[in-house]
Structure formats: structure tokens, C-alpha cells
Design an enzyme around this catalytic site. Structure first.
Site, PDB file in Angstrom:
ATOM      1  N   ASP A   1       0.834  -1.214   0.000  1.00  0.00           N
ATOM      2  CA  ASP A   1       0.000   0.000   0.000  1.00  0.00           C
ATOM      3  C   ASP A   1       0.864   1.259   0.000  1.00  0.00           C
ATOM      4  OD1 ASP A   1      -2.229   1.891   0.903  1.00  0.00           O
ATOM      5  OD2 ASP A   1      -3.288  -0.015   0.864  1.00  0.00           O
TER       6      ASP A   1
ATOM      7  N   HIS B   1      -3.792   5.210   4.108  1.00  0.00           N
ATOM      8  CA  HIS B   1      -4.571   4.067   3.649  1.00  0.00           C
ATOM      9  C   HIS B   1      -3.987   2.737   4.141  1.00  0.00           C
ATOM     10  CE1 HIS B   1      -5.984   1.527   0.132  1.00  0.00           C
ATOM     11  NE2 HIS B   1      -7.104   2.140   0.465  1.00  0.00           N
TER      12      HIS B   1
ATOM     13  N   SER C   1     -11.621  -1.075  -0.317  1.00  0.00           N
ATOM     14  CA  SER C   1     -10.339  -1.011   0.380  1.00  0.00           C
ATOM     15  C   SER C   1     -10.421  -1.537   1.797  1.00  0.00           C
ATOM     16  CB  SER C   1      -9.883   0.450   0.487  1.00  0.00           C
ATOM     17  OG  SER C   1      -9.060   0.775  -0.576  1.00  0.00           O
TER      18      SER C   1
END
Ligand SMILES: *[C@@H]1O[C@H](CO)[C@@H](O)[C@H](O)[C@H]1NC(C)=O
Ligand SMILES: *[C@@H]1O[C@H](CO)[C@@H](O)[C@H](O)[C@H]1NC(C)=O
Ligand SMILES: *[C@@H]1O[C@H](CO)[C@@H](O)[C@H](O)[C@H]1NC(C)=O
Length: 852
Positions: free
Chosen positions: A190, A228, A400
Site C-alpha cells: 500500500d 490508507h 479497500s
């Protein structure tokens, strides 16, 4: 000289063995080449010959090496190859053998735009729903027993839902058994991972981590939106402590590989995606190509090879587990089969449902989607760790956030059964996912489980999958059967009709392939079209299961069709594979004057082998895999081109509460589309049947309970085999067979009436109408365009025959397939692939030109 070679060789080998890194790359100052060299030539020899610097082996990929040179417009290796070829043409002496001959593949690296993170803009919180008192009590008991004191545990509804009890991952009884992820490492690929976070630092695993954006050891989040990866990591393995909440596998180790914070080359992505594959068990990937409803993009060949390597060699040979978020483009008509990561057979594609089990507006559907789990929607999101010493967020969402919940479940699964192979993990997912009460195109699959393109096999249930795993017998090794290329080369009718092409898989073919039963199917196809978004593709299996491989996309204006694109489906899981597989291509947008031609297709069945002793390991993918397009083999007789009446664009059912005005991208049932036209068609038998079919009432989507409650007795007299499938499926099989035979034999309509009863309740009957000869080469203008495009491709291909040692005639008679540079529509010829052996697969090649 020799000594020098040996030294460099040894140090390179040492580097690889110690898991050390290649020298830090700097794309501002240097070009990098990833090269596959057969062992007859040393990388040093090649480097000195070409004036390149040898950086070292491309860690996990056998015989692949990295070279660099100061930045230069040309492709040094490509240029040298052309020069060699020119000199050989002139028959210059002394060129019988050359270091370049050992080059199997070379790719000058370019930086591709970064992938999209699959989070969505958070929604405003909804009106407070009062929690259920009993559920709160139960939640507190669980927390006490497990000594969970994490401050936001009570907000983590995806773990224990006190407002709508049951709408969670059903995990606490797994924890009660002491299964909490011990001994398992998951890797979040990520934008970084905040290993200083109080919630993550104890579980952080530095050895499995790296930063491929800044080429550093630790995946430090640096950009302002590098949150994230940390949020995903928290969902998986946030510790049981005084910070934020807990992860699903709160005793697992968590590592981070950073790739989303900048543009990245295929070489670096390939290194990233199987980084430390003996130590990282699961890769969590909540990203992908743009979810904009007009991108069609697959990983490049190096990345594909890296994934196959991990699946074959990672985790002690049991295979690394890849989990990909399905994608957030549903509201733009996007579909996860247009994404080569989510539609890989090696990845588990996880979509989202919200806390009310609704389909959230963003979550993409596709036939490659295996399962769904909880994420944002209906006014709440996922609560997890955030970047910062002791920071939490209640705003994590999109697919996600769903993917990492899957990763957490698989971490528990692998603690319970470390010996599961990557395919066992998929099998257990299929068999234990839970169907839920939500209208969709739920259809009973061969395993007896219900499948929906929107929800896969249903929602993950941590308890169910771990329980099932406890006495699970491992599946036998993988086998595969590849059909020949089916040549269609017919214009696709617009609107009411589609083009169907049939390939019959016989029991002998599968026996020969040591193939017992289907898990995944892939279908690689070429369609030329003036507007890609108009096309829709279905695959009907011998048992009557329909995969909606591709769906129309309103914003996809690309004036190309599909070029060696590979679609995938998990809807046929458990089928025998024997019988007729029918692919139907439709152009559903009428009146826009955009036309197309269905060129060819090839079916691949992937599944369990019959005899484990005879199982082989799949060879590494190459760029020549689909080279044999135009080879006419002994199978074309099995191809039948028919036209099938089709409906127009499908409509939706479920409208999520939080987006009342937004249509949900639900896939139609084939029945519905066909029956609409058939009601007006002259084939009354068929239309009447469908009118009475239970799946058709009011044109509504099939509700799950109705379809699942079908009796499975024999519907025909004894002499007819039942294929071990449900009555409805038998009806479909016999119905479809009857129709095909009837039309081909050219018998009259009265026979249809005789068969009316038999067809009753038939789910997917449709009318076949035989068109002309398959191999008829009378082509339309479109096809002419296609042909010239392919000629261009061949010209490009000529550049490389220095390595292949082929004559021009060979190149001209052989087909394209390997595109690479030549498929690059922008003319930006960065020479993606040239190879001697085999081939890049088309999908990756066509993607190259598409990244913007
Ligand atoms: C690459 O090299 C340039 C020029 O020497 C330098 O300015 C830049 O910081 C380097 N980038 C990296 C990532 O090392
Ligand atoms: C959840 O787990 C329990 C065992 O703790 C099981 O009995 C139940 O069927 C599972 N599913 C749901 C939806 O509760
Ligand atoms: C498959 O279709 C062909 C006609 O296209 C037919 O002759 C054959 O019997 C079918 N096979 C099966 C197993 O249904």
C-alpha cells in the site's frame, strides 16, 4: 576476466541468497532493464557486451536480471538486437552465436502512473440506531473474557455488531478458541505502514517490509494522504492493547510494502508483490487500475510472473495468498473483470456490503468476485487504526476496507491450518461464505452454493471457515485444460441479437489433461469494436450456469475492443467441465453506429487434477502464450456460430438506502434479457416457457430462497443421465441441447411445440440460429481494419526475430499475439516485450498503452 566474472557472479548470488536488495534505483538518472537470460550466458557477459551495468538478479524470478544505463532515449538492448539482425541478414561472419541469443525477454522499465487506492469518500453518519441491549451485554462478556480493553472496540461493528446483530464477521468464537493469528504474517502492499503507531508497533514485522517508492527499508508513510495502508493494517492486526481497536488477527505479524505513493515500474512492482514470500503469508492489496468505468488494464508480464512464482514457491510451496479489493467503480458501470489483478485466478477478490447487508453503491460486481464482507455504507464506516502515535479513524471505507477484513480472516485460517494451499483457501471460501437476504442474481452453482455476480458466494464468516478448515482434506494439485483458439470472425449484430460460439469439451480431453473438476475458468478473447463500452459477454457452461464475463460500460468510449483480454469466472466452481461451453457476445447499445467483430476466443479450465502423481507445475507465463491465434487446428468443427436474441441493457433492483437515487450496478439474469425479446419472437414455445418460469415473475431478479429450494430429482426418464445436477439444470442442459440440434438439423417449428413441456421452467433457454460457415473469411470493413492492425503488429514483430531466429515468412504466418510495443496505441514505443520463447500475454500488453 574470468575471475572478475566469478566474483561478480558470486556477489550477485550472495545478494539474492541473503535477500539483499538491488542497488537503490534512481529513475531520474538511469534507465533500468529487466532481462530474462538463459544460463548459457552470464549477465556480466551481456552487460559488458552492451555497455550496461549489471545491478543483480531480479530476486525471486529465476533467470531474470536487472541492468542499468545512464538515461537515454533509445532502448539499448532493442537497438543491439536490430543491429545484430541486420548484420546477420548480410551474412557477416562470426555471428553464429552471440550473447544476445540468450536473451529470452527484455523490458526497458518505465514509470507507470500509481495505482488507485480503493477507499471512498466517507459518508455522513446516519441517525443513531439504538443498540440491542442483549447484544451489548454479550459484547462486553466477550471483551472481558478475551481481556480486550481497546478503547474503540465497541465501535468496531464489523467485529461484533450490537445494532444489527449478525451483521459482522462472526469472529469472537474463533478468538475464544485461542485462534488469533499467531505465527502468521500478513503484508499490506500500500502507501506505507505506521510502525510507530502504538496499535501496530508490537506486531510490525520489519523483515517483511520495504519501500519501493523511495527505495528504503522501512515503509514509512510520508505523504499527507499516506494513511490508507496503516488503516488497512489496523483492520488486520492492530494489537489487543490500550490503543484504538483490535485487528481480526490481533496476534498476527504485519508488514508493509510501499508502492502507492508514486509512479512505479513493472520491475519494482514485481519485486514488491512477492516481497519476502517465505515470511509474508498473505498480501493485502486494496488498490488497482482506475475504477473509472473506462479503464481495462492488467498487470505486466513481470508482475504476473512474480505472482505465479509466489503461488508456486511462496509460503514454503503452499502458495502465497493474494487478496484484492474488488474495486469502487460500480456507480460508473465498472466491473472487476476489467481489472487484471482482481480477475487473476491467483487473487481472492473481495467486494463490499454495508452494515445492513446492502450492496454499497461503489462495490463492483463481476464473475471473478469470490466473496464479500463488511465496509462503509448506510451511514457508517470501518473503525480502525490511523497514522499517528495513538490515532484512530471511523472513516475507513470502500472495497479497500473490505479486502483487509478478508486478510484478517485468512490469517486466522492459516493459524488453524498452516498447511492449506492457496487453492484450499479459495475452496474453503467458496464453501463457507454465507448467502444473505438481499436481492441479486443468486444462482445455484455446482457446489450447491449460491453465487451472485454482485456478492460472489456470499459474505465471509470467520467462524464457519475456520471450523470447516479443521478437518478439511487438501485438494489435489492444479490441472488445466486449454481449448484451441475458436475462430469466429463475424460482425456482432446490434441490439436484439448476439453472436454465440460453442466449444465442446469432451470427457477424453479432460482425462488427457488429468483434469477432474473446475475451479476457475478463464476466457481470452479478441473483439474489434468501435466502442468498447457497447460490448457484453456471457459464458454458458454445460450445466447451464451463466457467467457475465463482461458488461456494457456507459463511459467506455475506447475505439478498440478486447485484445487478448482474459476474463475470469469463479461461478463454475465444482463443475465437471464436460460438454458445450457457449460464449455469447452482444452489442447492447443500438443506434450509435458503433460496430464490431468477434474475432476469436479460447477457453481455459483450471481446477483439481485426477491423479496427483501426474500433476505438473504451470510453466511461467510468457508473452507468446497466445501466439497461436491463427493456427487452424483440428478443432474448428466444434465451433458453431449462432445468433441469439438478446435483450437491451439490464436494469437494477437493489437501491441502497444511503444512495436512493443511484442505480446499483447489478448484473442482469440472462433469462430476463432474453425473455424480453423472446416475448415478441416467433419462437413461442420458448417465450411461453420463460413467461411461466419462476425466475421471471414480473421480471424481478431471482430471489435466493426460490431458487435454492428446487428439488433435485430426475426430470427425465431413466435412460437420460442426470449429470448429478439439479432438475432445473438438467432441464437446461436437455433444453439447450435440443434447441441446438433442432436448429442445426433445420427441423421445423412443430418440434419446438413438442418440446414445450420439456422446456418449461428452463432458466436459460435461448434460441440458436445458425449463421454461415465459421471459417468464412468474407469480412467486414471492421475486420479489414483489424487485419491491418495485425499487420502492423507483425512489422513490429520483425524487429525481434534476431533472437527467435525466424525467417520473415515465419513471422508473417505466425500471428501477433505478443504485441508488446506494437499494441501501444499512443505510438509511445517503449518496447515492452520481446522474447524468444514464448509470449507476453496480451492483456498486459494492451494495458500498457492505456495507462495515462
Ligand atoms: C536521483 O538522482 C538525482 C540526481 O543526482 C538526485 O537529485 C535525486 O535526489 C536522486 N533521487 C533519488 C530517489 O535518489
Ligand atoms: C457464527 O458463529 C457461531 C458460532 O459461534 C455459529 O453458530 C453461527 O452459525 C455463525 N453465524 C452467524 C451468522 O451467527
Ligand atoms: C454440443 O453441441 C453440438 C452442436 O453444436 C452437439 O452436436 C453436441 O451434441 C453437444 N454436446 C453436448 C454434450 O451437449
Amino acid at each position: 576476466m574470468r575471475v572478475l566474472h566469478l566474483c561478480t557472479l558470486l556477489s550477485a548470488a550472495g545478494l539474492a541468497a541473503a535477500g539483499q536488495h538491488l542497488p537503490r534505483r534512481n529513475y531520474t538518472t538511469h534507465d533500468y532493464y529487466a532481462v530474462h537470460i538463459s544460463p548459457s550466458t552470464s549477465p556480466q557477459e551481456l552487460a559488458s557486451h552492451l555497455g550496461l551495468t549489471y545491478d543483480g538478479p531480479l530476486t525471486s524470478l529465476a533467470e531474470h536480471h536487472v541492468f542499468k544505463a545512464p538515461k537515454h532515449d533509445n532502448d539499448i538492448i532493442d537497438d543491439a538486437a536490430q543491429e545484430l539482425k541486420r548484420r546477420r541478414r548480410k551474412r557477416e561472419p562470426g555471428l553464429e552465436s552471440h550473447p544476445l541469443d540468450s536473451v529470452q525477454f527484455t523490458q526497458k522499465q518505465k514509470l507507470n502512473p500509481r495505482h488507485w487506492k480503493r477507499s471512498v469518500i466517507p459518508q455522513s453518519p446516519d441517525r443513531a440506531v439504538p443498540p440491542v441491549t442483549d447484544a451489548i451485554k454479550a459484547q462486553r462478556e466477550v471483551a472481558n473474557k478475551l481481556q480486550i480493553k481497546d478503547p474503540i472496540f465497541e465501535e468496531q461493528w464489523h467485529l461484533f455488531n450490537v445494532k444489527t446483530p449478525g451483521n459482522d464477521i462472526n469472529i469472537t468464537d474463533v478468538w475464544m478458541q485461542g485462534i488469533t493469528g499467531k505465527g502468521v504474517t500478513a503484508c499490506v502492499v500500500d502507501d506505507g505502514l505506521d510502525y510507530d503507531s502504538a496499535d501496530l508497533k508490537d506486531n510490525f514485522f520489519a523483515e517483511g517490509s520495504y519501500d519501493y517508492n523511495d527505495h528504503e527499508d522501512l515503509p514509512t508513510p510520508k505523504l499527507s494522504d499516506d494513511r490508507h495502508g496503516t488503516r488497512c493494517a489496523g483492520e488486520i492486526a492492530a494489537g489487543r492493547n490500550n490503543a484504538c481497536g483490535v485487528g481480526l488477527a490481533y496476534d498476527a505479524k504485519i508488514s508493509g510494502v510501499r508502492i502507492l505513493s508514486g509512479d512505479i515500474s513493472d520491475l519494482d512492482e514485481a519485486l514488491a508483490i512477492n516481497y519476502a514470500m517465505q515470511k509474508n503469508f498473505i498480501y493485502s492489496c486494496s488498490w488497482g487500475p482506475p475504477d473509472d468505468g473506462k479503464t481495462m488494464q492488467a498487470p505486466g508480464i513481470l508482475i504476473k510472473k512474480a505472482m505465479v512464482t509466489a503461488v508456486q514457491q511462496g509460503r514454503g510451496g503452499k502458495g502465497s495468498i493474494y487478496v484484492f479489493a474488488a474495486g469502487n467503480g460500480a456507480a460508473s458501470d465498472d466491473n472487476c473483470n476489467f481489472d487484471g489483478y482482481t480477475n487473476s485466478i491467483y487473487s481472492i477478490t473481495v467486494g463490499a456490503i454495508d452494515k445492513n447487508n446492502n450492496h454499497p453503491y461503489y462495490s463492483e460486481a463481476c464473475s471473478a468476485q469470490l466473496v464479500v464482507t463488511y465496509s462503509s455504507g448506510s451511514g457508517d464506516s470501518i473503525h480502525t487504526t490511523d497514522v499517528g502515535a495513538n490515532k484512530c479513524t471511523g472513516q475507513h471505507g470502500g472495497t479497500s476496507a473490505a479486502g483487509p477484513i478478508g486478510v484478517g480472516v485468512y490469517a486466522l485460517l492459516l493459524e488453524a491450518r498452516p498447511d492449506l494451499t492457496w487453492r484450499d483457501v479459495q475452496w474453503l471460501t467458496v464453501l463457507t461464505a454465507v448467502q444473505f437476504d438481499q436481492p441479486s442474481d443468486w444462482t445455484k452453482a455446482a457446489t450447491g452454493k449460491m453465487f451472485s455476480h454482485q456478492f460472489g458466494y456470499g459474505k465471509l464468516d470467520a467462524w464457519a471457515i475456520v471450523e470447516k478448515a479443521k478437518d478439511w482434506e487438501l485438494v489435489k494439485p492444479q490441472a488445466w485444460y486449454w481449448s484451441p483458439w475458436m475462430h469466429v470472425k463475424k460482425p456482432i449484430p446490434e441490439g436484439d441479437h448476439g453472436l454465440a460460439s460453442v466449444f465442446e469439451v469432451t470427457a477424453d480431453m479432460l482425462k488427457e489433461a488429468n483434469f477432474e473438476r473446475v475451479e476457475h475458468i478463464t476466457l481470452t478473447m479478441n473483439v474489434d469494436h468501435q466502442r468498447r463500452g457497447d460490448i457484453l459477454v456471457q459464458l454458458h457452461s454445460p450445466s447451464g450456469m451463466v457467467s457475465h464475463l463482461s458488461t456494457a460500460r456507459r463511459d467506455d468510449e475506447a475505439a478498440i475492443g478486447y485484445e487478448d483480454w482474459t476474463f475470469m469466472s469463479v461461478a463454475h466452481w465444482g463443475e465437471s467441465g464436460i460438454g458445450n461451453w457457449t460464449v455469447i457476445v452482444k452489442d447492447v447499445i443500438t443506434g450509435n453506429m458503433k460496430k464490431g467483430v468477434f474475432i476469436d476466443w479460447r477457453l481455459r479450465l483450471w481446477g483439481e487434477c485426477i491423479d496427483a502423481a501426474k500433476a505438473k507445475l504451470l510453466p511461467m507465463p510468457t508473452i507468446h502464450e497466445d501466439d497461436d491465434h491463427d493456427k487452424i487446428d483440428d478443432h474448428p468443427a466444434h465451433t458453431t456460430v449462432v445468433s441469439v436474441p438478446a435483450g437491451t441493457r439490464p436494469t437494477m433492483t437493489a437501491i441502497p438506502a444511503d444512495h436512493p437515487d443511484r442505480p446499483v450496478n447489478q448484473k442482469p439474469s440472462q433469462t430476463q434479457a432474453i425473455s424480453q425479446t423472446q416475448a415478441t419472437s416467433q419462437t413461442q414455445a420458448t417465450s411461453q416457457t420463460q413467461a411461466t418460469s419462476q425466475t421471471q415473475a414480473n421480471g424481478e431478479q431471482t430471489a435466493a430462497p426460490t431458487t435454492s429450494s428446487l428439488p433435485s430429482e430426475n426430470f427425465l426418464p431413466n435412460p437420460f443421465p442426470t449429470f448429478g445436477v439439479s432438475k432445473r439444470t438438467q432441464i437446461w442442459i436437455y433444453g439447450a441441447v435440443a434447441l441446438i440440434i433442432l436448429f442445426i438439423a433445420g427441423l421445423g417449428t412443430y418440434l419446438f411445440i413438442a418440446h414445450r413441456k420439456r422446456l418449461r421452467e428452463s432458466r436459460d433457454s435461448y434460441e440458436f440460429e445458425v449463421l454461415d460457415d465459421v471459417e468464412d473469411r468474407e469480412d467486414t470493413g471492421m475486420l479489414g481494419a483489424a487485419a491491418s492492425k495485425k499487420k502492423r503488429a507483425r512489422r513490429g514483430g520483425e524487429l525481434y526475430d534476431a533472437f527467435a531466429g525466424e525467417s520473415d515468412e515465419d513471422l508473417l504466418s505466425d500471428d501477433e499475439g505478443d504485441e508488446g510495443p506494437y499494441r501501444d496505441r499512443d505510438g509511445e514505443r517503449y518496447n515492452e516485450k520481446f522474447e524468444v520463447e514464448g509470449s507476453d500475454d496480451a492483456s498486459s500488453a494492451s494495458s500498457a498503452g492505456k495507462r495515462q
